[in-house]
Design a protein around this motif. Structure first.
Motif, PDB file in Angstrom:
ATOM      1  N   PRO A  90       0.796  -1.228   0.000  1.00  0.00           N
ATOM      2  CA  PRO A  90       0.000   0.000   0.000  1.00  0.00           C
ATOM      3  C   PRO A  90       0.830   1.281   0.000  1.00  0.00           C
ATOM      4  CG  PRO A  90      -0.765  -1.499   1.715  1.00  0.00           C
ATOM      5  CD  PRO A  90       0.476  -2.093   1.126  1.00  0.00           C
ATOM      6  N   ALA A  91       2.052   1.240   0.480  1.00  0.00           N
ATOM      7  CA  ALA A  91       2.868   2.443   0.516  1.00  0.00           C
ATOM      8  C   ALA A  91       3.260   2.921  -0.871  1.00  0.00           C
ATOM      9  CB  ALA A  91       4.132   2.204   1.339  1.00  0.00           C
ATOM     10  N   HIS A  92       3.110   2.080  -1.861  1.00  0.00           N
ATOM     11  CA  HIS A  92       3.511   2.436  -3.212  1.00  0.00           C
ATOM     12  C   HIS A  92       2.319   2.507  -4.161  1.00  0.00           C
ATOM     13  CE1 HIS A  92       7.158   0.842  -1.327  1.00  0.00           C
ATOM     14  NE2 HIS A  92       7.680   1.877  -1.912  1.00  0.00           N
ATOM     15  N   ASP A  93       1.157   2.806  -3.639  1.00  0.00           N
ATOM     16  CA  ASP A  93      -0.059   2.986  -4.445  1.00  0.00           C
ATOM     17  C   ASP A  93      -0.376   1.785  -5.316  1.00  0.00           C
ATOM     18  OD1 ASP A  93       0.933   6.371  -4.921  1.00  0.00           O
ATOM     19  OD2 ASP A  93      -0.378   5.572  -3.395  1.00  0.00           O
ATOM     20  N   LEU A  98      -6.548  -7.379   0.355  1.00  0.00           N
ATOM     21  CA  LEU A  98      -7.103  -7.460   1.701  1.00  0.00           C
ATOM     22  C   LEU A  98      -8.325  -6.572   1.902  1.00  0.00           C
ATOM     23  CD1 LEU A  98      -6.842  -8.653   4.531  1.00  0.00           C
ATOM     24  CD2 LEU A  98      -5.398  -6.713   5.109  1.00  0.00           C
ATOM     25  N   PRO A  99      -8.333  -5.302   1.513  1.00  0.00           N
ATOM     26  CA  PRO A  99      -9.532  -4.491   1.727  1.00  0.00           C
ATOM     27  C   PRO A  99     -10.756  -5.037   0.984  1.00  0.00           C
ATOM     28  CG  PRO A  99      -7.678  -3.066   1.269  1.00  0.00           C
ATOM     29  CD  PRO A  99      -7.226  -4.479   1.029  1.00  0.00           C
ATOM     30  N   ILE A 106     -17.777  -8.434   5.187  1.00  0.00           N
ATOM     31  CA  ILE A 106     -18.785  -7.610   5.869  1.00  0.00           C
ATOM     32  C   ILE A 106     -20.115  -7.668   5.119  1.00  0.00           C
ATOM     33  CG2 ILE A 106     -19.379  -5.228   6.528  1.00  0.00           C
ATOM     34  CD1 ILE A 106     -17.236  -6.535   8.290  1.00  0.00           C
ATOM     35  N   VAL A 107     -20.087  -7.594   3.798  1.00  0.00           N
ATOM     36  CA  VAL A 107     -21.317  -7.669   3.002  1.00  0.00           C
ATOM     37  C   VAL A 107     -21.972  -9.037   3.171  1.00  0.00           C
ATOM     38  CG1 VAL A 107     -22.199  -7.703   0.626  1.00  0.00           C
ATOM     39  CG2 VAL A 107     -20.622  -5.900   1.352  1.00  0.00           C
ATOM     40  N   ALA A 108     -21.180 -10.109   3.160  1.00  0.00           N
ATOM     41  CA  ALA A 108     -21.737 -11.455   3.328  1.00  0.00           C
ATOM     42  C   ALA A 108     -22.400 -11.612   4.693  1.00  0.00           C
ATOM     43  CB  ALA A 108     -20.633 -12.498   3.144  1.00  0.00           C
ATOM     44  N   VAL A 109     -21.770 -11.117   5.756  1.00  0.00           N
ATOM     45  CA  VAL A 109     -22.368 -11.198   7.101  1.00  0.00           C
ATOM     46  C   VAL A 109     -23.657 -10.383   7.142  1.00  0.00           C
ATOM     47  CG1 VAL A 109     -22.042 -10.502   9.510  1.00  0.00           C
ATOM     48  CG2 VAL A 109     -20.218 -11.691   8.303  1.00  0.00           C
ATOM     49  N   GLY A 110     -23.657  -9.218   6.518  1.00  0.00           N
ATOM     50  CA  GLY A 110     -24.882  -8.405   6.477  1.00  0.00           C
ATOM     51  C   GLY A 110     -26.010  -9.111   5.747  1.00  0.00           C
ATOM     52  N   LEU A 111     -25.701  -9.755   4.623  1.00  0.00           N
ATOM     53  CA  LEU A 111     -26.737 -10.494   3.881  1.00  0.00           C
ATOM     54  C   LEU A 111     -27.282 -11.666   4.694  1.00  0.00           C
ATOM     55  CD1 LEU A 111     -25.306 -10.549   0.256  1.00  0.00           C
ATOM     56  CD2 LEU A 111     -27.373  -9.397   1.049  1.00  0.00           C
ATOM     57  N   ILE A 112     -26.398 -12.382   5.374  1.00  0.00           N
ATOM     58  CA  ILE A 112     -26.856 -13.508   6.208  1.00  0.00           C
ATOM     59  C   ILE A 112     -27.765 -13.015   7.324  1.00  0.00           C
ATOM     60  CG2 ILE A 112     -26.051 -15.237   7.869  1.00  0.00           C
ATOM     61  CD1 ILE A 112     -23.595 -15.618   6.000  1.00  0.00           C
TER      62      ILE A 112
END
Length: 127
Positions: A90-93, A98-99, A106-112
C-alpha cells in the motif's frame, strides 16, 4: 510575532532526483537512490536522518569501498525489480486484495443477518 522569513524552508516535501551513475559511487549516492524512490521502499522525498547512511562504518574506520557501494546500488535498484522479487504494498499505491476481501466478508455477514431476520419475521407472521 515571528516573521515567516525567519523560518527555514522545509526541504523534506520536495521530490528528490536520483543521483547520476558513477564509476566511483559514494554512500551519499546510495542514500540518494533511496530518497529518490528508485529502490521502491519509500516515497521519493528527502529523508533527513540523525545518523546518515555509512556513518557507523566510518566511525569504525572501515568505510565501504566504491565496489561494495556499487554492488549495493545495483541490488537495491536493478535486481530488486528482476524476477518478481518486489512485492507491491500500500505504501507504493499498488492494489491490495485485503480491503476487498474484508468488505466482501462484511457484506456477506450483512446479507446472512438480513435473510435470517426476514425469515424470522415471515415465520412469526404466518403462525
Amino acid at each position: 510575532m515571528t516573521n515567516r522569513s525567519d523560518i527555514p524552508p522545509a526541504h523534506t516535501i520536495k521530490r528528490m532526483d536520483p543521483p547520476p551513475p558513477s564509476v566511483r559511487p559514494t554512500v551519499a549516492m546510495l542514500q540518494g537512490d533511496i530518497d529518490s524512490g528508485l529502490t521502491g521502499d519509500k516515497n521519493p522525498m528527502f529523508d533527513p536522518s540523525g545518523a546518515p547512511l555509512g556513518t557507523d562504518d566510518e566511525a569504525a574506520d572501515t568505510p565501504p569501498t566504491p565496489f561494495r557501494i556499487a554492488l549495493a546500488r545495483y541490488h537495491e535498484t536493478v535486481e530488486r525489480w528482476i524476477g518478481g522479487n518486489w512485492a507491491p504494498d500500500p505504501a507504493h499505491d499498488k492494489w491490495e486484495g485485503l480491503p476487498v476481501g474484508f468488505v466482501g466478508f462484511i457484506v456477506a455477514v450483512g446479507l446472512i443477518l438480513a435473510v435470517g431476520i426476514w425469515m424470522v419475521r415471515v415465520s412469526s407472521s404466518g403462525a
